[in-house]
Scaffold this motif. Structure first.
Motif, mmCIF file in Angstrom:
data_model
loop_
_atom_site.group_PDB
_atom_site.id
_atom_site.type_symbol
_atom_site.label_atom_id
_atom_site.label_comp_id
_atom_site.label_asym_id
_atom_site.label_seq_id
_atom_site.Cartn_x
_atom_site.Cartn_y
_atom_site.Cartn_z
ATOM 1 N N PRO A 16 0.775 -1.145 0.017
ATOM 2 C CA PRO A 16 0.016 0.022 -0.011
ATOM 3 C C PRO A 16 0.803 1.374 0.023
ATOM 4 N N LEU A 17 0.213 2.274 -0.713
ATOM 5 C CA LEU A 17 0.927 3.524 -0.455
ATOM 6 C C LEU A 17 0.944 4.204 1.051
ATOM 7 N N GLY A 18 -0.147 4.064 1.462
ATOM 8 C CA GLY A 18 -0.539 4.386 3.025
ATOM 9 C C GLY A 18 0.293 3.737 3.815
ATOM 10 N N GLY A 19 0.525 4.474 4.910
ATOM 11 C CA GLY A 19 1.260 4.104 5.982
ATOM 12 C C GLY A 19 2.947 4.530 5.958
ATOM 13 N N ILE A 20 3.498 4.785 6.925
ATOM 14 C CA ILE A 20 4.983 5.165 6.988
ATOM 15 C C ILE A 20 6.006 3.912 7.031
ATOM 16 N N LYS A 21 6.518 3.694 6.061
ATOM 17 C CA LYS A 21 7.662 2.811 5.827
ATOM 18 C C LYS A 21 8.698 3.176 6.572
ATOM 19 N N SER A 22 9.073 2.047 7.386
ATOM 20 C CA SER A 22 10.471 2.208 8.304
ATOM 21 C C SER A 22 11.385 1.554 8.004
ATOM 22 N N ASP A 23 11.316 0.158 7.294
ATOM 23 C CA ASP A 23 12.507 -0.551 7.042
ATOM 24 C C ASP A 23 12.288 -1.783 6.018
ATOM 25 N N VAL A 34 8.506 -5.389 4.619
ATOM 26 C CA VAL A 34 8.314 -4.152 4.823
ATOM 27 C C VAL A 34 7.787 -3.842 6.183
ATOM 28 N N THR A 35 8.402 -2.974 7.018
ATOM 29 C CA THR A 35 7.757 -2.617 8.455
ATOM 30 C C THR A 35 7.379 -1.117 8.526
ATOM 31 N N GLY A 36 6.687 -0.774 9.366
ATOM 32 C CA GLY A 36 6.267 0.639 9.263
ATOM 33 C C GLY A 36 5.071 0.880 10.319
ATOM 34 N N THR A 37 4.403 1.938 10.151
ATOM 35 C CA THR A 37 3.305 2.204 11.043
ATOM 36 C C THR A 37 1.955 3.038 10.165
ATOM 37 N N VAL A 38 0.965 2.581 10.740
ATOM 38 C CA VAL A 38 -0.156 3.101 10.115
ATOM 39 C C VAL A 38 -0.929 3.817 11.245
ATOM 40 N N TYR A 39 -1.132 4.925 10.996
ATOM 41 C CA TYR A 39 -1.849 6.040 12.117
ATOM 42 C C TYR A 39 -3.246 5.614 12.228
ATOM 43 N N ALA A 40 -3.223 4.451 12.349
ATOM 44 C CA ALA A 40 -4.926 4.062 12.891
ATOM 45 C C ALA A 40 -4.937 2.976 14.076
ATOM 46 N N PRO A 41 -5.580 2.987 15.035
ATOM 47 C CA PRO A 41 -5.470 2.112 16.342
ATOM 48 C C PRO A 41 -5.654 0.610 15.499
ATOM 49 N N GLU A 75 9.327 0.024 14.228
ATOM 50 C CA GLU A 75 10.305 1.127 13.594
ATOM 51 C C GLU A 75 11.472 0.484 13.192
ATOM 52 N N ASP A 76 12.086 1.485 12.681
ATOM 53 C CA ASP A 76 13.763 1.093 12.123
ATOM 54 C C ASP A 76 14.465 0.368 13.037
ATOM 55 N N ASP A 77 15.230 -0.506 12.349
ATOM 56 C CA ASP A 77 15.933 -1.587 13.137
ATOM 57 C C ASP A 77 15.277 -2.324 14.101
ATOM 58 N N GLN A 78 13.996 -2.436 14.007
ATOM 59 C CA GLN A 78 13.402 -3.107 15.226
ATOM 60 C C GLN A 78 12.858 -4.612 14.697
ATOM 61 N N MET A 79 13.376 -5.003 13.687
ATOM 62 C CA MET A 79 12.993 -6.281 13.275
ATOM 63 C C MET A 79 14.447 -6.949 12.844
ATOM 64 N N LYS A 80 14.808 -8.196 12.993
ATOM 65 C CA LYS A 80 15.857 -8.909 12.776
ATOM 66 C C LYS A 80 15.923 -10.527 12.687
ATOM 67 N N PHE A 81 16.509 -10.912 11.533
ATOM 68 C CA PHE A 81 16.426 -12.346 11.754
ATOM 69 C C PHE A 81 17.945 -12.803 11.890
ATOM 70 N N ALA A 90 10.112 -6.062 17.464
ATOM 71 C CA ALA A 90 9.589 -5.415 18.630
ATOM 72 C C ALA A 90 8.486 -4.453 18.152
ATOM 73 N N LEU A 91 7.292 -4.834 18.618
ATOM 74 C CA LEU A 91 6.358 -3.927 18.408
ATOM 75 C C LEU A 91 5.860 -2.735 19.439
ATOM 76 N N ARG A 92 5.692 -1.488 19.157
ATOM 77 C CA ARG A 92 5.434 -0.492 19.598
ATOM 78 C C ARG A 92 4.061 -0.173 19.889
ATOM 79 N N MET A 93 3.480 -0.175 21.037
ATOM 80 C CA MET A 93 2.064 0.227 21.195
ATOM 81 C C MET A 93 1.977 1.598 21.845
ATOM 82 N N SER A 94 1.270 2.462 20.915
ATOM 83 C CA SER A 94 1.175 3.773 21.441
ATOM 84 C C SER A 94 -0.317 4.333 21.808
#
Length: 203
Positions: A16-23, A34-41, A75-81, A90-94
């Motif tokens: 998707p175009l939407g969402g902030i891609k982080s890594d 591809v990881t990131g954040t969607v500004y929706a709960p 977020e960036d660098d929060q996923m690793k194999f 690591a999933l951030r819950m805000s």
């Protein structure tokens, strides 16, 4: 390999175009996330490709019951194999508070399992092996030696606060932190006891 462009009728829309891609986190030449954040709960932005990036599908991430009350992000660098089969993120819950839940896979990312421990706050993490990781939540360091099932809380003898820039660990005991003062001067500190004691390397 992949383009999402509304002006191009032949472009894809599986990422998707939407969402902030982080890594972008590759496992091999065909498989990546591809990881990131969607500004929706209650929504996790984690998409996977198995064909070298040509197409993408959302990964299935089981969420805790109260996740609908939080904005979720990887977020960036929060996923690793750490191997061909074992990985973490690591999933951030805000929300009214900020929490971190670590997820583990043992099957190359086909399934993800949330670990029972919930960490207050959020911050950078370093995943070292299939069993070991270090996480910093802005105030304290957390160390696990059992694949994020349990964490030991370690209070540093230095208050990093806003001066904290980043960290790196080579094992659960030995690591470094970069600090930056208001004049943009950077300092490097090291620990050999898991984050309890810090000594300047470059003051």
């Amino acid at each position: 390999m992949y383009t999402n462009d509304p002006n191009d009728p032949e472009s894809g829309d599986s990422l998707p175009l939407g969402g902030i891609k982080s890594d972008l986190v590759p496992l091999d030449g065909d498989t990546a996330w591809v990881t990131g954040t969607v500004y929706a709960p209650g929504e996790v932005y984690l998409h996977r490709t198995a064909d070298g990036g040509r197409t993408w599908v959302p990964a299935t991430v089981p969420l805790p019951d109260n996740a609908r009350n939080f904005e979720l992000g990887i977020e960036d660098d929060q996923m690793k194999f750490v191997s061909g089969t074992h990985g973490f993120f690591a999933l951030r819950m805000s929300g009214e508070s900020t929490l971190t839940i670590v997820y583990v896979t043992e099957d190359a990312g086909n399934t993800w399992t949330p670990m029972p421990a919930v960490i207050e706050g959020a911050g950078p993490s370093v995943f070292l092996s299939e069993q070991e990781a270090v996480l910093y939540n802005g105030e304290q360091f957390y160390v696990t030696r059992d694949a994020a099932r349990t964490w030991s809380k370690i209070s540093p003898d230095i208050v990093f606060d806003e001066a904290f820039v980043g960290m790196e660990f080579v094992n659960p005991l030995s690591g470094w932190v970069i600090m930056m003062d208001p004049s943009n001067h950077k300092s490097l500190y090291r620990t050999h006891d898991g984050g309890a004691t810090w000594l300047p390397v470059i003051p």
